[in-house]
Design a protein around this motif. Structure first.
Motif, mmCIF file in Angstrom:
data_model
loop_
_atom_site.group_PDB
_atom_site.id
_atom_site.type_symbol
_atom_site.label_atom_id
_atom_site.label_comp_id
_atom_site.label_asym_id
_atom_site.label_seq_id
_atom_site.Cartn_x
_atom_site.Cartn_y
_atom_site.Cartn_z
ATOM 1 N N LEU A 224 0.890 -1.226 -0.034
ATOM 2 C CA LEU A 224 -0.086 -0.192 0.000
ATOM 3 C C LEU A 224 0.949 1.228 0.072
ATOM 4 N N ASP A 225 1.988 1.178 0.679
ATOM 5 C CA ASP A 225 2.939 2.325 0.654
ATOM 6 C C ASP A 225 3.609 2.666 -0.605
ATOM 7 N N ILE A 226 3.914 1.790 -1.104
ATOM 8 C CA ILE A 226 4.811 1.923 -2.429
ATOM 9 C C ILE A 226 4.034 1.970 -3.555
ATOM 10 N N LEU A 227 2.863 1.736 -3.760
ATOM 11 C CA LEU A 227 1.968 1.589 -4.840
ATOM 12 C C LEU A 227 1.528 3.077 -5.213
ATOM 13 N N LYS A 228 1.497 3.428 -6.466
ATOM 14 C CA LYS A 228 1.301 4.745 -6.850
ATOM 15 C C LYS A 228 -0.611 5.030 -6.775
ATOM 16 N N PRO A 229 -0.887 6.173 -6.687
ATOM 17 C CA PRO A 229 -2.465 6.187 -6.703
ATOM 18 C C PRO A 229 -2.787 5.569 -8.202
ATOM 19 N N GLY A 230 -3.853 4.812 -8.101
ATOM 20 C CA GLY A 230 -4.449 4.278 -9.342
ATOM 21 C C GLY A 230 -3.607 2.818 -9.721
ATOM 22 N N GLY A 231 -2.546 2.473 -8.804
ATOM 23 C CA GLY A 231 -1.719 1.353 -8.912
ATOM 24 C C GLY A 231 -2.480 0.026 -8.265
ATOM 25 N N ARG A 232 -2.222 -1.280 -9.002
ATOM 26 C CA ARG A 232 -3.199 -2.410 -8.455
ATOM 27 C C ARG A 232 -2.174 -3.248 -7.801
ATOM 28 N N LEU A 233 -3.034 -4.002 -6.862
ATOM 29 C CA LEU A 233 -2.547 -5.044 -6.047
ATOM 30 C C LEU A 233 -3.261 -6.370 -6.592
ATOM 31 N N PHE A 271 -8.346 1.424 -0.823
ATOM 32 C CA PHE A 271 -8.624 0.760 -2.345
ATOM 33 C C PHE A 271 -10.010 0.952 -2.796
ATOM 34 N N LYS A 272 -9.924 0.697 -4.067
ATOM 35 C CA LYS A 272 -11.061 0.334 -4.944
ATOM 36 C C LYS A 272 -11.128 -1.071 -5.193
ATOM 37 N N LEU A 273 -12.208 -1.819 -4.987
ATOM 38 C CA LEU A 273 -12.080 -3.336 -5.548
ATOM 39 C C LEU A 273 -12.274 -3.266 -6.786
ATOM 40 N N ILE A 274 -11.717 -4.147 -7.549
ATOM 41 C CA ILE A 274 -11.667 -4.153 -8.994
ATOM 42 C C ILE A 274 -12.668 -5.502 -9.166
ATOM 43 N N ASN A 275 -12.553 -6.475 -8.334
ATOM 44 C CA ASN A 275 -13.660 -7.710 -8.559
ATOM 45 C C ASN A 275 -14.145 -7.747 -7.079
ATOM 46 N N ASN A 276 -15.604 -7.356 -7.118
ATOM 47 C CA ASN A 276 -16.209 -7.487 -5.820
ATOM 48 C C ASN A 276 -16.485 -9.207 -5.419
ATOM 49 N N LYS A 277 -16.432 -9.708 -6.635
ATOM 50 C CA LYS A 277 -16.709 -11.273 -6.276
ATOM 51 C C LYS A 277 -15.284 -11.994 -6.535
ATOM 52 N N VAL A 278 -14.939 -12.809 -5.854
ATOM 53 C CA VAL A 278 -13.499 -13.355 -5.865
ATOM 54 C C VAL A 278 -13.528 -14.498 -7.144
ATOM 55 N N ILE A 279 -12.529 -14.102 -7.870
ATOM 56 C CA ILE A 279 -12.174 -14.900 -9.217
ATOM 57 C C ILE A 279 -11.516 -16.331 -8.693
ATOM 58 N N THR A 280 -12.061 -17.418 -9.489
ATOM 59 C CA THR A 280 -11.497 -18.647 -9.103
ATOM 60 C C THR A 280 -11.210 -19.358 -10.304
ATOM 61 N N PRO A 281 -10.396 -20.489 -10.434
ATOM 62 C CA PRO A 281 -9.960 -20.753 -11.925
ATOM 63 C C PRO A 281 -11.231 -21.575 -12.553
ATOM 64 N N SER A 282 -11.246 -21.598 -13.533
ATOM 65 C CA SER A 282 -12.053 -22.451 -14.432
ATOM 66 C C SER A 282 -12.103 -23.848 -14.317
ATOM 67 N N LYS A 283 -13.096 -24.531 -14.687
ATOM 68 C CA LYS A 283 -13.283 -26.209 -14.464
ATOM 69 C C LYS A 283 -11.955 -26.603 -15.454
ATOM 70 N N ASP A 284 -11.832 -26.093 -16.531
ATOM 71 C CA ASP A 284 -10.478 -26.616 -17.355
ATOM 72 C C ASP A 284 -9.286 -26.277 -16.617
ATOM 73 N N GLU A 285 -9.033 -25.177 -16.227
ATOM 74 C CA GLU A 285 -7.925 -25.145 -15.648
ATOM 75 C C GLU A 285 -7.709 -26.052 -14.448
ATOM 76 N N GLU A 286 -8.800 -26.182 -13.757
ATOM 77 C CA GLU A 286 -8.414 -27.120 -12.544
ATOM 78 C C GLU A 286 -8.306 -28.511 -12.868
ATOM 79 N N GLU A 287 -8.953 -29.001 -14.410
ATOM 80 C CA GLU A 287 -8.477 -30.354 -14.727
ATOM 81 C C GLU A 287 -6.888 -30.200 -15.168
ATOM 82 N N ARG A 288 -6.465 -29.299 -15.757
ATOM 83 C CA ARG A 288 -5.004 -29.239 -16.211
ATOM 84 C C ARG A 288 -4.100 -28.943 -15.002
ATOM 85 N N ASN A 289 -4.468 -28.498 -14.080
ATOM 86 C CA ASN A 289 -3.630 -27.901 -12.681
ATOM 87 C C ASN A 289 -4.410 -28.396 -11.395
#
Length: 303
Positions: A224-233, A271-289
């Motif tokens: 939070l300290d080193i991010l510029k305003p508008g910077g993403r985490l 912060f401003k939340l970019i994704n209000n809902k958490v992002i999880t892997p697709s079923k395809d990614e889960e099968e591959r990894n």
């Protein structure tokens, strides 16, 4: 940079969330196999730069030379110090993939997995310092061991497990994975449930060995300290403890989730939340990894 070392999880989702421009100054605090770093570098122009952290000496083998890339062999709890050392005034985007590399689980000599019974109970990400899993098992009080297994492994029988460990170590100190398995086997059933309980116990020890929760909080505060305003985490977590810390910090700017309001009753948050809902892997990614199954991605922008 070898994907065999670790298959990058939520690769495009996490990097897209960073909102990288050709001249962005970026940080990957968990270099590992270099999969995420390679994707970040592909989006940077000549004026952009990526600083990548990893405390594990094995990760050095995955570096590919680039004038847009600086590798820092250190724990990311020292993020702010090293960014200052490199004379960087502020950064545009930070990525943290908090998962343990597949390489660590598959390395017989590291002690991260219960699959290798003859391995030393080490579990240190940085083998040059800090206490090992064996030292924790042999020196912690019964109460402290119970707390580790309950808080970090969510094991309901944590107190009984701790009691048996303290009694056992008086006769024979813990040294090998097989020593711990001999203790845990009386608390587990068979099949998938057995694997789950063993995984939870090993996870708890790994978190304690590497001080993962404390280190995560330190890194987020410094980010939070080193991010510029508008910077993403952009942060990928793998268990509920990590995710709760990140979620609370993104929503409120503190780890307890305590909401602060200004004089007019408006929520105060860095912060401003970019994704209000958490992002999880697709079923395809889960099968591959399959190791991606528990991954959760949260992205926030500094206001």
């Amino acid at each position: 940079m070898a994907d065999a070392y670790h298959i990058p999880v939520l690769l495009h989702e996490s990097i897209d969330g960073m909102n990288i421009h050709p001249d962005s100054i970026c940080v990957d605090v968990t270099f590992g196999g270099g999969g995420h770093s390679r994707e970040i570098l592909s989006r940077l122009g000549d004026k952009g730069h990526l600083y990548a952290f990893d405390q594990d000496e094995d990760a050095i083998k995955n570096i590919e030379p680039s004038n847009k890339f600086t590798f820092i062999r250190s724990n990311f709890r020292y993020l702010k110090n090293f960014i200052k050392y490199h004379n960087v005034d502020g950064v545009d985007a930070i990525l943290a993939d908090l998962g343990v590399s597949s390489h660590h689980f598959d390395a017989e000599d590291r002690g991260f997995s219960f699959r290798f019974e003859d391995s030393d109970l080490d579990m240190r990400m940085n083998r040059k310092g800090g206490k090992t899993a064996a030292q924790i098992l042999n020196t912690y009080t019964e109460e402290k061991l119970a707390d580790v297994f309950y808080l970090y492994g969510e094991l309901k029988q944590s107190r009984r497990i701790a009691s048996v460990i303290v009694k056992t170590r008086k006769e024979k100190p813990y040294k090998k994975t097989s020593d711990l398995l001999a203790t845990l086997n009386s608390f587990v059933g068979r099949g998938e449930k057995e694997k789950k309980i063993l995984a939870q116990a090993f996870q708890a020890l790994r978190i304690e060995v590497n001080e993962e929760m404390e280190v995560l909080k330190e890194m987020l505060t410094q980010a939070l300290d080193i991010l510029k305003p508008g910077g993403r985490l952009s942060v990928i977590t793998y268990h509920s403890l990590e995710d709760r810390i990140v979620k609370n910090f993104f929503k409120t700017g503190n780890f307890e989730g305590k909401v602060e309001k200004d004089f007019f009753g408006n929520f105060e948050t860095p912060f401003k939340l970019i994704n209000n809902k958490v992002i999880t892997p697709s079923k395809d990614e889960e099968e591959r990894n399959p190791r991606s199954r528990s991954a959760k991605l949260r992205v926030a922008e500094k206001v």
